[in-house]
Design an enzyme around this catalytic site. Structure first.
Site, short mmCIF file in Angstrom:
data_model
loop_
_atom_site.label_atom_id
_atom_site.label_comp_id
_atom_site.label_asym_id
_atom_site.label_seq_id
_atom_site.Cartn_x
_atom_site.Cartn_y
_atom_site.Cartn_z
N HIS A 84 0.80 -1.23 0.00
CA HIS A 84 0.00 0.00 0.00
C HIS A 84 0.83 1.27 0.00
O HIS A 84 0.27 2.37 0.13
CB HIS A 84 -0.92 0.05 1.21
CG HIS A 84 -1.98 -0.99 1.22
ND1 HIS A 84 -3.24 -0.78 0.69
CD2 HIS A 84 -1.98 -2.26 1.68
CE1 HIS A 84 -3.97 -1.89 0.83
NE2 HIS A 84 -3.23 -2.80 1.43
N LYS A 113 -8.08 13.97 4.35
CA LYS A 113 -7.22 12.80 4.33
C LYS A 113 -6.20 12.95 5.44
O LYS A 113 -6.09 14.03 6.02
CB LYS A 113 -6.52 12.68 2.98
CG LYS A 113 -5.92 14.03 2.52
CD LYS A 113 -5.33 13.98 1.12
CE LYS A 113 -6.33 14.04 0.01
NZ LYS A 113 -6.51 12.79 -0.68
N ARG A 114 -5.44 11.88 5.74
CA ARG A 114 -4.38 12.01 6.74
C ARG A 114 -3.45 13.15 6.36
O ARG A 114 -3.28 13.45 5.19
CB ARG A 114 -3.54 10.73 6.81
CG ARG A 114 -4.14 9.61 7.62
CD ARG A 114 -3.24 8.40 7.61
NE ARG A 114 -2.82 8.08 6.27
CZ ARG A 114 -1.56 7.90 5.88
NH1 ARG A 114 -0.57 7.98 6.75
NH2 ARG A 114 -1.26 7.61 4.63
N LYS A 162 1.07 14.40 0.57
CA LYS A 162 -0.30 14.72 0.13
C LYS A 162 -0.47 16.22 -0.15
O LYS A 162 -1.44 16.66 -0.70
CB LYS A 162 -1.31 14.25 1.18
CG LYS A 162 -1.36 12.72 1.32
CD LYS A 162 -2.35 12.30 2.39
CE LYS A 162 -2.29 10.81 2.69
NZ LYS A 162 -3.08 9.99 1.76
N THR A 198 -8.41 6.65 -1.90
CA THR A 198 -9.78 6.11 -2.01
C THR A 198 -10.79 7.21 -1.76
O THR A 198 -11.93 7.12 -2.22
CB THR A 198 -10.00 4.95 -1.01
OG1 THR A 198 -9.48 5.35 0.26
CG2 THR A 198 -9.33 3.69 -1.47
N LYS A 251 -14.63 8.24 -3.48
CA LYS A 251 -15.86 8.58 -2.76
C LYS A 251 -16.43 9.89 -3.28
O LYS A 251 -17.64 10.02 -3.49
CB LYS A 251 -15.58 8.67 -1.25
CG LYS A 251 -15.18 7.32 -0.65
CD LYS A 251 -14.49 7.45 0.70
CE LYS A 251 -13.76 6.14 1.01
NZ LYS A 251 -12.77 6.26 2.10
C1 26V Z 1 2.34 5.25 6.77
C2 26V Z 1 3.32 6.00 7.36
C3 26V Z 1 3.57 5.81 8.79
C4 26V Z 1 4.84 6.45 9.25
C5 26V Z 1 5.03 7.80 8.64
C6 26V Z 1 5.08 7.74 7.18
C7 26V Z 1 4.00 6.92 6.61
C8 26V Z 1 3.69 7.07 5.29
C9 26V Z 1 2.70 6.32 4.72
C10 26V Z 1 2.03 5.39 5.45
C11 26V Z 1 0.99 4.63 4.77
C12 26V Z 1 0.92 3.19 5.15
C13 26V Z 1 0.09 2.41 4.24
C14 26V Z 1 -1.18 3.10 3.80
O1 26V Z 1 -2.00 3.46 4.59
N1 26V Z 1 -1.35 3.24 2.50
C15 26V Z 1 -2.53 3.80 1.89
O2 26V Z 1 -3.34 2.71 1.46
C16 26V Z 1 -4.52 3.12 0.82
C17 26V Z 1 -5.32 1.87 0.52
O3 26V Z 1 -4.66 1.10 -0.42
C18 26V Z 1 -4.19 3.92 -0.44
O4 26V Z 1 -5.39 4.36 -1.03
C19 26V Z 1 -3.33 5.11 -0.10
O5 26V Z 1 -2.92 5.77 -1.29
C20 26V Z 1 -2.12 4.66 0.69
O6 26V Z 1 -1.38 5.77 1.18
#
Ligand code: 26V
Length: 743
Positions: free
Chosen positions: A297, A482-483, A488, A590, A594
């Protein structure tokens, strides 16, 4: 469901002197009583979704809708003098951070809706994602004690609890099963950790702070905790039904690993088969290779998990041994299939004293998938290029989707009814029929304009109540929810807003159609830079909203505690969806889907699923800007110097508000630091905010101009709705079922 029995019991329900929480629990319990049993694991081939997060949102309305009793419940309660909306005070179960967790919830919903056997395994956190308050413009985190409302949709299974062993402790994993209603009633099994105080800590928090060794080890314990419990449940269930010959295990079980978090399940599976059932290591590994599949992901290096050997040895010494053994097998196999030593090392599972969980997943998994076309190409060509060359048949794309039941039928009943009126209601079961909306008549456009007005009015009323801010109905609504993460680029939106603001003030943009920017975003508690950006956005909002000269044309609102329920309102009421990540970094997104489903046009970059959205709804009906992945690669090669961008006076003015005293950061120095990071330092403006800012501002202005022609704009929006069927998770789940799970 025994519908008539439920409705009868509901009619009989005594509501005298009962508060909302009591009523919520009693009505939910009635629905559970008459809903019928959840499906059993293992009678035939099932898929199991292992995920650290399930961001379910509010269950009450959604479950009643899926059970087909929402409208009747509304009527019966109204007769008793209760407005069904009172249950909005019951908060969401927020057992996830963002897209990844919400995707898991959408997948479960779609599978149940399609009658496919997909069950979830995860953790029953005591506290979900923190509740966000904003004080002096800064994010403050408060614990989310979601269980204080009760948990009427879960069934505790004391008789099925089991012990999970670490080198230094033993913990009970107690399953709580939540039904997932649809054509079938599937099961989401969340384990709660019990035992002494140390044991209970394991399921206390979603993402415990991991800036200490102790925090990191706790996170590893969590991952092993639910993975081991799930594997034990599935193996035990198989042995009961089919005996100890595990050759047929993959004919009954396929385990989907949602990112790297549950990848340790692979090692646990091999441990269980080799120790408890005396299987040979190679046999166990081969069965694992036919059982597990992995979804990636993100390509961001900081989010690709690797575990120090020292940590793993300390709490899970057997697992460490097994992972080292798998690593040896992997290295040999890569080389025997034509890789050089260096290439095998690149894909190594164990190297330099660390375990690389994505490499473990890619080696063992029978399938590896990305979550949008571009993302999968990046996995194949960059992140996992060697693995892709070695095992090309493993790799595939599964573009994400969202459940149209929650994200259209439930959150936008008015639009759903307009669609029914226009093309019949078959689309609710078979979403592909939604494309029949194409070729709509003027009547439908007018109907759509009415619906958008209603949904916008509802949203603005909610914001007025929640945030204390009035926004007139004629405002064009932009939303970026979004987060919070640098990639982003909420910061780029902040600069763009400042440019619009100064443009309006100076008279250059004197005719700009009035508009509001809605932000919703939580930052990880320890992610300082993201918190600074929240502070900056709130400072901008304060300034712009209180400027009497401009606030009839431009407003900014940062909504507090953005969550699934807030999202349901924002996606339905917004006109424009802001999806402006640095190209190549948003795996899919996602939220973009929506918004599209609810008829917001996308203003975004060629990234993630945006590319597929405009492929289907047309470039001319959306607003694409900014550098592409290829362009960014060339810019990087040539050497990117953001200072050049700031030679533009409008950009300069916006960016310098960070340092020129326009805004206060309370003396923390964080705004200055942000400025420095953009313009100086080792890798200045690593997310190309300043590079894409100019085309972003121009795009926002043309959207405002286009919006003046209300009808034409509404047509664009409606074309987006008509072509959104592809982004239903029903489509995604059918693809997983057919190509990966074979269920
Ligand atoms: C997590 C973290 C945690 C530590 C700080 C940096 C960082 C950067 C990114 C993430 C994301 C972890 C995985 C995630 O949530 N991915 C998301 O998954 C969604 C479902 O597939 C997708 O739509 C998003 O684009 C993707 O960011």
């Amino acid at each position: 469901m025994e519908k008539t029995l439920f409705l009868h019991d509901l009619e009989e329900l005594d509501i005298q002197n009962k508060d909302v929480i009591t009523l919520y629990n009693e009505i939910s319990a009635l629905a559970m009583k008459h809903a019928g049993n959840m499906d059993e694991f293992g009678g035939y081939k099932c898929a199991y979704y292992l995920s650290m997060e399930f961001l379910i949102g509010r269950s009450f309305y959604n479950n009643l809708m899926e059970l087909g009793v929402l409208e009747e419940t509304k009527k019966i309660l109204a007769l008793k003098g209760i407005d069904i909306n009172v249950f909005e005070e019951i908060e969401d179960a927020a057992l996830g951070n963002g897209g990844l967790g919400r995707l898991a919830a959408c997948f479960l919903d779609s599978a149940a809706g399609l009658g496919l056997p997909l069950h979830g395994f995860g953790i029953r956190y005591k506290y979900g994602l923190f509740k966000q308050a904003v004080e002096n413009g800064c994010q403050v985190e408060l614990p989310d004690d979601w269980q204080r409302f009760g948990d009427p949709w879960s069934v505790r299974r004391d008789s099925e609890k089991r012990v999970i062993e670490y080198a230094d402790m033993r913990v009970y994993a107690v399953p709580y099963d939540m039904p997932v209603f649809g054509e079938k009633t599937n099961r989401l099994r969340l384990y709660q950790a019990e035992g002494d105080a140390g044991a209970e800590k394991i399921s206390e928090y979603l993402y415990p702070a991991d800036d200490t060794d102790e925090g990191k080890i706790l996170r590893l314990r969590q991952e092993y905790f639910f993975s081991a419990a799930a594997v034990a449940d599935l193996v035990e269930c198989y042995v009961k039904r089919h005996g100890k010959n595990f050759e047929k295990f993959p004919e009954y079980n396929v385990i989907q690993l949602n990112d790297t978090h549950p990848v340790i399940a692979v090692a646990e599976f091999i441990r269980l088969l080799t120790t408890e059932y005396r299987k040979k290591f190679t046999d166990a590994l081969n069965i694992a290779k036919r059982t597990f599949a992995y979804t990636n992901h993100t390509i961001l290096p900081e989010a690709l998990e690797c575990w120090k050997e020292e940590y793993v040895r300390k709490i899970l010494p057997d697992i460490a041994e097994i992972m080292i053994k798998i690593s040896v097998f992997a290295s040999r196999e890569y080389q025997s299939l034509g890789c050089t030593k260096e290439q095998a090392l690149e894909m190594a599972i164990f190297k330099g004293g660390k375990f690389y969980m994505a490499n473990l997943a890619v080696y063992v998994a029978k399938n590896v998938n990305g979550v949008a076309g571009l993302h999968t190409e990046i996995l194949k060509n960059r992140l996992f290029a060697t693995a892709h060359k070695t095992y090309p048949q493993k790799f595939m794309n599964k573009t994400n989707g969202v459940t149209h039941r929650r994200w259209l039928e439930l959150c936008n009943k008015e639009l759903a009814e307009l669609i029914d009126k226009t093309i019949g209601n078959g689309w609710r079961k078979d979403i592909s029929l939604l494309s029949n909306l194409n070729g709509f008549t003027e009547n439908t456009v007018n109907g759509f304009i009415e619906v958008k007005k209603i949904k916008k009015r509802q949203l603005l009323k909610y914001i007025a109540e929640k945030e204390g801010m009035e926004i007139p109905e004629n405002f064009l609504v932009f939303a970026q929810v979004k987060r919070l993460h640098e990639y982003k680029r909420q910061l780029m939106t902040a600069f763009a807003i400042l440019e619009l603001y100064y443009g309006i003030k100076s008279g250059k943009l004197s005719n700009l159609h009035p508009c509001v920017f809605i932000f919703g975003a939580k930052s990880a508690p320890s992610y300082k830079r993201a918190k600074t950006i929240i502070r900056f956005i709130n400072a901008i909002a304060d300034k712009i909203n209180s400027d009497a000269l401009t606030n009839g044309r431009l407003k900014v609102v940062f909504v507090r505690n953005y969550n699934v329920s807030y999202a349901e309102k924002i996606v339905a009421g917004a006109d424009v969806s802001l999806q402006v990540s640095t190209a190549g970094l948003e795996a899919s997104g996602t939220g973009n889907m929506k918004f599209m489903m609810n008829g917001a046009v996308t203003c975004g970059t060629m990234d993630g699923a945006n590319i597929e959205i405009v492929e289907r709804a047309g470039l001319e009906n959306n607003y694409i800007f900014g550098a592409t992945v290829e362009e960014l690669a060339n810019i990087k090669k040539a050497g990117y110097n953001p200072a050049v961008c700031v030679s533009d006076p409008a950009h300069k003015q916006a960016v310098e508000t960070l340092t020129d005293g326009t805004f206060s950061d309370g003396g923390s120095g964080e705004f200055k630091e942000l400025y420095e990071c953009l313009l100086h330092g080792e890798n200045p403006d690593g997310y190309f905010v300043l590079h894409d800012l100019g085309s972003y501002v121009q795009t926002l202005i043309s959207i405002c101009n286009d919006y003046v022609n209300n009808k034409k704009f509404a047509e664009k929006q409606l074309i987006n709705v008509a072509n959104s069927a592809y982004f239903s998770s029903d489509r995604t789940i059918k693809e997983y079922a057919e190509h990966i799970w074979k269920i």
